[in-house]
Design an enzyme around this catalytic site. Structure first.
Site, PDB file in Angstrom:
ATOM      1  N   ASP A   1     -10.842   2.774   4.069  1.00  0.00           N
ATOM      2  CA  ASP A   1     -11.159   1.345   3.973  1.00  0.00           C
ATOM      3  C   ASP A   1     -12.671   1.124   3.873  1.00  0.00           C
ATOM      4  OD1 ASP A   1      -9.253  -0.685   3.828  1.00  0.00           O
ATOM      5  OD2 ASP A   1      -8.634  -0.408   5.909  1.00  0.00           O
TER       6      ASP A   1
ATOM      7  N   GLN B   1      -4.595  -1.510   9.670  1.00  0.00           N
ATOM      8  CA  GLN B   1      -4.473  -2.834   9.067  1.00  0.00           C
ATOM      9  C   GLN B   1      -5.058  -3.894  10.004  1.00  0.00           C
ATOM     10  OE1 GLN B   1      -3.402  -3.368   5.932  1.00  0.00           O
ATOM     11  NE2 GLN B   1      -3.818  -5.536   6.132  1.00  0.00           N
TER      12      GLN B   1
ATOM     13  N   LYS C   1       0.838  -1.201   0.000  1.00  0.00           N
ATOM     14  CA  LYS C   1       0.000   0.000   0.000  1.00  0.00           C
ATOM     15  C   LYS C   1       0.876   1.255   0.000  1.00  0.00           C
ATOM     16  CE  LYS C   1      -3.760  -2.487   2.234  1.00  0.00           C
ATOM     17  NZ  LYS C   1      -4.482  -2.839   3.485  1.00  0.00           N
TER      18      LYS C   1
END
Ligand code: GUN
Length: 289
Positions: free
Chosen positions: A123, A100, A56
């Protein structure tokens, strides 16, 4: 009859095209003094999570997006983690925040996700964004489901009126994807571990998405000839090879279009994360206008 091989849906190439477009927009935002920025929070030493975070951040660097990594010890308290999220929420240089997953067992994931500013929740995991998605209203869409929809579009198949079968009911993939297919007027079935006659239900699908984390769960005998098959699984074999949830060799004999693993959904998830981050930055500029 089954000798025609499926069209391979190349997620890597599609992601590269999307990122090229985003790169131009990042350059434009940067020239106006609003370089997009992504804060990534990683807790502990899970090797897979470390790889995802690295990928990422690499994508951010490619596109000219700023990124910050907050790598915290596995024994950090929930309170300290929440405090960090609050700090990046308040930082005007941060447009996107990504925690994460999975988090260590002593931390309640929801308690952390719920404090992310929904406008920075790139997200799309915050309940506000999930609620907007369920209501068919504009919000931030989770990256993997958004990437799946781009791959379906790439297949050339129109979702309207089609039987869309999703195997897997996670909050991250299966559930949000069901709403995206509904929005495109698909007829949606979500299967899970208690589903009866899974093979039969899968064979009804014009569009079949598999997101279970069970390697090879779906094989060619479960696929309607000509169906679009999207494999979200990323599993590591004993030999260290990456494989999906679909048995690719038998499935491609039946499918009309199919994603490979690796090189299908994975790169699209990252491209959609970049898209969400750039969009979040664009919205802050519009708010200032
Ligand atoms: N872990 C597995 N998939 C994801 C994802 O899409 N986002 C985050 N933050 N963590 C994950």
């Amino acid at each position: 009859m089954n000798s025609i091989s499926a069209k391979i849906l190349d997620g890597k190439a599609l992601a590269a095209r999307i990122k090229e477009g985003l790169k131009k927009e990042v350059a434009r935002l940067t020239s106006e003094g609003f370089t997009p920025g992504l804060a990534v929070i990683l807790v502990g030493e899970d090797p897979a999570s470390q790889v995802y975070v690295r990928n990422k951040q690499r994508a951010c660097a490619e596109l000219g997006i700023r990124s910050w990594k907050h790598h915290l010890p596995a024994d950090i308290s929930q309170e300290d983690l929440v405090q960090l999220v609050e700090k990046v929420n308040a930082d005007p240089e941060v447009n996107g925040i990504l925690v994460q997953l999975p988090l260590p067992a002593h931390i309640q994931t929801e308690a952390v996700l719920d404090v992310i500013d929904p406008a920075k929740d790139v997200d799309g995991f915050h309940p506000v964004n999930l609620g907007l998605l369920a209501a068919g209203r504009p919000g931030i869409v989770p990256c993997t489901p958004a990437g799946v929809m781009e791959l379906v579009k790439e297949s050339g198949v129109d979702v309207a009126g089609k039987e869309c079968v999703i195997v897997g009911r996670s909050n991250i993939v299966g559930k949000p994807l069901a709403f995206l297919f509904l929005q495109e007027h698909g007829t949606v079935t979500v299967c899970h571990s208690r589903t009866r006659n899974l093979e039969e239900v899968c064979r009804r699908a014009d569009i079949l998405v598999v997101a279970t984390g069970r390697p090879g769960l779906v094989h060619g005998g479960m696929i309607k000839p000509g169906a679009v098959v999207i494999d979200v699984g990323i599993n590591r074999t004993a030999e260290g090879k990456i494989t999906g949830d679909v048995d690719f060799a038998s499935a491609k004999q039946q499918a009309g279009a199919i994603t490979p693993v690796p090189g299908g959904v994975g790169p699209m998830t990252i491209a959609m994360l970049m898209k969400n981050t750039v969009a979040a930055a664009r919205r802050t500029v519009q708010t200032l206008d």
